[in-house]
Design a protein around this motif. Structure first.
Motif, PDB file in Angstrom:
ATOM      1  N   TYR A   1       0.706  -1.117  -0.020  1.00  0.00           N
ATOM      2  CA  TYR A   1      -0.053  -0.107   0.115  1.00  0.00           C
ATOM      3  C   TYR A   1       0.689   1.366   0.027  1.00  0.00           C
ATOM      4  O   TYR A   1       1.589   1.450   0.740  1.00  0.00           O
ATOM      5  CB  TYR A   1      -0.738   0.008   1.316  1.00  0.00           C
ATOM      6  N   VAL A   2       0.602   2.273  -0.920  1.00  0.00           N
ATOM      7  CA  VAL A   2       1.328   3.509  -1.036  1.00  0.00           C
ATOM      8  C   VAL A   2       0.167   4.481  -0.317  1.00  0.00           C
ATOM      9  O   VAL A   2      -0.747   4.704  -0.779  1.00  0.00           O
ATOM     10  CB  VAL A   2       1.631   3.823  -2.418  1.00  0.00           C
ATOM     11  N   VAL A   3       0.805   4.921   0.972  1.00  0.00           N
ATOM     12  CA  VAL A   3      -0.031   5.618   1.783  1.00  0.00           C
ATOM     13  C   VAL A   3       0.302   7.004   1.913  1.00  0.00           C
ATOM     14  O   VAL A   3       1.097   7.569   2.293  1.00  0.00           O
ATOM     15  CB  VAL A   3      -0.380   5.069   3.044  1.00  0.00           C
ATOM     16  N   PRO A   4      -0.596   7.921   1.123  1.00  0.00           N
ATOM     17  CA  PRO A   4      -0.237   9.594   1.565  1.00  0.00           C
ATOM     18  C   PRO A   4      -0.651   9.808   3.000  1.00  0.00           C
ATOM     19  O   PRO A   4      -1.559   9.523   3.493  1.00  0.00           O
ATOM     20  CB  PRO A   4      -1.463  10.269   0.529  1.00  0.00           C
ATOM     21  N   THR A   5       0.333  11.083   3.300  1.00  0.00           N
ATOM     22  CA  THR A   5      -0.035  11.377   4.591  1.00  0.00           C
ATOM     23  C   THR A   5      -0.162  12.956   4.537  1.00  0.00           C
ATOM     24  O   THR A   5       0.239  13.596   3.634  1.00  0.00           O
ATOM     25  CB  THR A   5       1.440  11.059   5.544  1.00  0.00           C
ATOM     26  N   PRO A   6      -0.569  13.558   5.460  1.00  0.00           N
ATOM     27  CA  PRO A   6      -0.705  15.018   5.437  1.00  0.00           C
ATOM     28  C   PRO A   6       0.573  15.929   5.130  1.00  0.00           C
ATOM     29  O   PRO A   6       1.579  15.687   5.711  1.00  0.00           O
ATOM     30  CB  PRO A   6      -1.324  15.541   6.658  1.00  0.00           C
ATOM     31  N   VAL A   7       0.300  16.997   4.209  1.00  0.00           N
ATOM     32  CA  VAL A   7       1.551  17.870   4.128  1.00  0.00           C
ATOM     33  C   VAL A   7       1.606  18.901   5.174  1.00  0.00           C
ATOM     34  O   VAL A   7       2.531  19.706   4.942  1.00  0.00           O
ATOM     35  CB  VAL A   7       1.438  18.641   2.548  1.00  0.00           C
ATOM     36  N   GLY A   8       0.480  18.988   5.874  1.00  0.00           N
ATOM     37  CA  GLY A   8       0.318  19.987   7.050  1.00  0.00           C
ATOM     38  C   GLY A   8      -0.531  19.668   7.902  1.00  0.00           C
ATOM     39  O   GLY A   8      -0.311  19.360   9.122  1.00  0.00           O
ATOM     40  N   ASN A   9      -1.861  19.866   7.692  1.00  0.00           N
ATOM     41  CA  ASN A   9      -2.860  19.781   8.746  1.00  0.00           C
ATOM     42  C   ASN A   9      -3.189  18.297   8.783  1.00  0.00           C
ATOM     43  O   ASN A   9      -3.413  17.550   7.912  1.00  0.00           O
ATOM     44  CB  ASN A   9      -4.406  20.476   7.952  1.00  0.00           C
ATOM     45  N   MET A  10      -3.190  17.716  10.164  1.00  0.00           N
ATOM     46  CA  MET A  10      -3.586  16.406  10.488  1.00  0.00           C
ATOM     47  C   MET A  10      -4.488  15.988  10.083  1.00  0.00           C
ATOM     48  O   MET A  10      -4.822  14.864   9.981  1.00  0.00           O
ATOM     49  CB  MET A  10      -3.221  16.277  12.009  1.00  0.00           C
TER      50      MET A  10
END
Length: 232
Positions: free
Chosen positions: A5-14
């Motif tokens: 799985y390739v999982v994006p995470t926040p670039v700023g705001n949680m």
């Protein structure tokens, strides 16, 4: 066979973390992180306590083979980067390529990517665009700039605050100071800001105001219809 799985995470705001991303990370047998210290903060925030392993551009060629073997054995593995979607100007491509070559299922979750909000909010055409990421710092930089002289699509670049002014000045020299541009910084964070106008106008702004934070520069393509935009 397991799943990568390739999982994006926040670039700023949680709050930009998706419910599916949280579930996948909680269910994974192993989480691969670009920087375990940075990702540790994110995982702790969402009470994710799974095994964490360092996987970054300096070791990915050495660790990917072992990871692929674990996937072949049935493991579910999630790949995250410090922020945004892995593989987009971040580590990820090499492992995904090796997993695909080995016949392993790869799923990329929809999620945060810095250039999308910067492009959509720029006021420049976003029906067709090209993503250039970071320009070469030295060797090949001028060649890359020259190669984009006749690009008619909106162009997207990533840049650090220390090189923003230099990059804008090089754009002006190469493409003309009347070319429209939007500089978006600190996307989804408290101090998010977009500075829009001609290259000459935006250069003047950053000569007076020191650039801070990570930037996405959205530059109009050649012969783009002029867009009149209000600048702060």
């Amino acid at each position: 066979m397991g799943i990568l799985y390739v999982v994006p995470t926040p670039v700023g705001n949680m709050e930009d973390m998706t419910l599916r991303a949280i579930r996948v990370l909680k269910e994974a047998d192993l989480i691969l992180a670009e920087d375990t210290r940075t990702s540790g903060i994110l995982l702790k925030h969402f009470e994710i306590k799974n095994q964490l392993m360092s996987h970054h551009k300096f070791n990915e060629h050495g660790t990917s083979a072992g990871i692929v073997e674990r996937l072949k054995s049935g493991a579910t593995i999630a790949l995250i980067s410090d922020a945004g979607t892995p593989g987009i100007s971040d580590p990820g491509f090499y492992l995904v390529r090796e997993a695909v070559a080995a016949g392993i299922e790869v799923q990329c979750l929809p999620g945060a990517t810095a250039f999308v909000p910067a492009l959509v909010s720029s006021g420049l055409p976003d029906d067709r665009f090209c993503f250039e990421g970071f320009l070469p710092q030295k060797k090949g930089r001028q060649t890359r700039l020259e190669s984009l002289k006749n690009e008619t699509r909106t162009m997207i670049f990533y840049e650090s605050p220390y090189r923003v002014l230099k990059t804008l000045q090089q754009f002006a020299e190469c493409y003309g100071e009347d070319r429209q541009v939007s500089c978006c910084r600190e996307i989804s964070k408290v101090h998010e800001e977009s500075v829009r106008g001609t290259l000459a106008e935006v250069i003047a702004h950053f000569k007076e105001t020191e650039p801070r934070g990570e930037f996405v520069i959205v530059l109009a393509g050649k012969n783009t219809k002029e867009y009149k935009q209000k600048t702060d």
